[in-house]
Design an enzyme around this catalytic site. Structure first.
Site, PDB file in Angstrom:
ATOM      1  N   GLY A  70      13.113 -37.215  41.315  1.00 31.21           N
ATOM      2  CA  GLY A  70      13.666 -35.907  40.981  1.00 31.21           C
ATOM      3  C   GLY A  70      12.717 -35.063  40.152  1.00 31.21           C
ATOM      4  O   GLY A  70      12.567 -33.858  40.380  1.00 31.21           O
ATOM      5  N   CYS A  71      12.065 -35.687  39.191  1.00 30.26           N
ATOM      6  CA  CYS A  71      11.144 -34.954  38.315  1.00 30.26           C
ATOM      7  C   CYS A  71       9.909 -34.490  39.083  1.00 30.26           C
ATOM      8  O   CYS A  71       9.397 -33.393  38.849  1.00 30.26           O
ATOM      9  CB  CYS A  71      10.751 -35.827  37.129  1.00 30.26           C
ATOM     10  SG  CYS A  71      12.168 -36.245  36.087  1.00 30.26           S
ATOM     11  N   THR A  72       9.457 -35.309  40.010  1.00 28.05           N
ATOM     12  CA  THR A  72       8.313 -34.934  40.830  1.00 28.05           C
ATOM     13  C   THR A  72       8.678 -33.756  41.731  1.00 28.05           C
ATOM     14  O   THR A  72       7.914 -32.791  41.850  1.00 28.05           O
ATOM     15  CB  THR A  72       7.838 -36.133  41.675  1.00 28.05           C
ATOM     16  OG1 THR A  72       7.422 -37.175  40.779  1.00 28.05           O
ATOM     17  CG2 THR A  72       6.691 -35.758  42.584  1.00 28.05           C
ATOM     18  N   ALA A  75       8.869 -30.592  39.582  1.00 31.10           N
ATOM     19  CA  ALA A  75       7.534 -30.151  39.165  1.00 31.10           C
ATOM     20  C   ALA A  75       6.755 -29.546  40.335  1.00 31.10           C
ATOM     21  O   ALA A  75       6.078 -28.517  40.180  1.00 31.10           O
ATOM     22  CB  ALA A  75       6.761 -31.324  38.563  1.00 31.10           C
TER      23      ALA A  75
END
Length: 180
Positions: A70-72, A75
């Site tokens: 999710g963070c990738t 970003a």
């Protein structure tokens, strides 16, 4: 049997403590309120403060962990939409409790052209009400704050969909700027 009892007791205790933490959590920052000041280091060890971004919009996004799905995704969407955000006068900064070294590897791997700041003690995330603190584990919540040129909270995002979040901010910036 005793092991099962211990396990269920531990799960119940964690659930109760988690609920208490959630129930007593502050409600967040209000629109128009001064954004909490911060000074944190980036992957290269350079110090960044809120005041460094006065005079332009700042997209300050908190995220749980470098190099997770999710963070990738979040970003990379910011990376891909960065030119549109910058045309609207906004800078993007990501913050998590990961180390500067972790941020450096994450940024390099995905060619992230914006700053990632290391909030290793979680104090900045906490000041933005964007910290989950489970006693021994601290994780930033996926919250974003749109901060205006005067350092005031213009919009908060606490229910983030990583698939369209950067586009949502672009749309909101356009709306805000058309109203001025």
């Amino acid at each position: 049997m005793l092991l099962k009892l211990f396990f269920y007791t531990a799960v119940l205790l964690i659930a109760i403590l988690g609920y208490r933490s959630f129930a007593h959590a502050p409600h967040g920052l209000a629109i128009g309120e001064d954004a909490p000041d911060f000074t944190l280091n980036d992957a290269a060890g350079k110090s960044h403060s809120l005041s460094d971004y006065r005079g332009r919009y700042l997209v300050l996004y908190f995220y749980p962990k470098d190099d997770t799905p999710g963070c990738t995704k979040e970003a990379c969407h910011f990376r891909d939409d960065l030119s549109q955000l910058e045309k609207l006068g906004a800078k993007v900064i990501g913050v998590s409790v990961d180390s500067s070294e972790s941020h450096g590897k994450f940024a390099e791997k995905y060619k992230l052209p914006f700053t990632l700041l290391a909030d290793t003690d979680g104090k900045v995330a906490d000041s933005y009400h964007a910290l989950s603190d489970f006693f021994v584990v601290k994780i930033a919540k996926r919250h974003t704050f749109l901060i205006d040129a005067d350092g005031k909270i213009k919009k908060t995002y606490t229910n983030v969909n990583v698939s369209n979040h950067s586009q949502q901010i672009i749309d909101d910036l356009k709306t805000i700027q058309n109203m001025q």
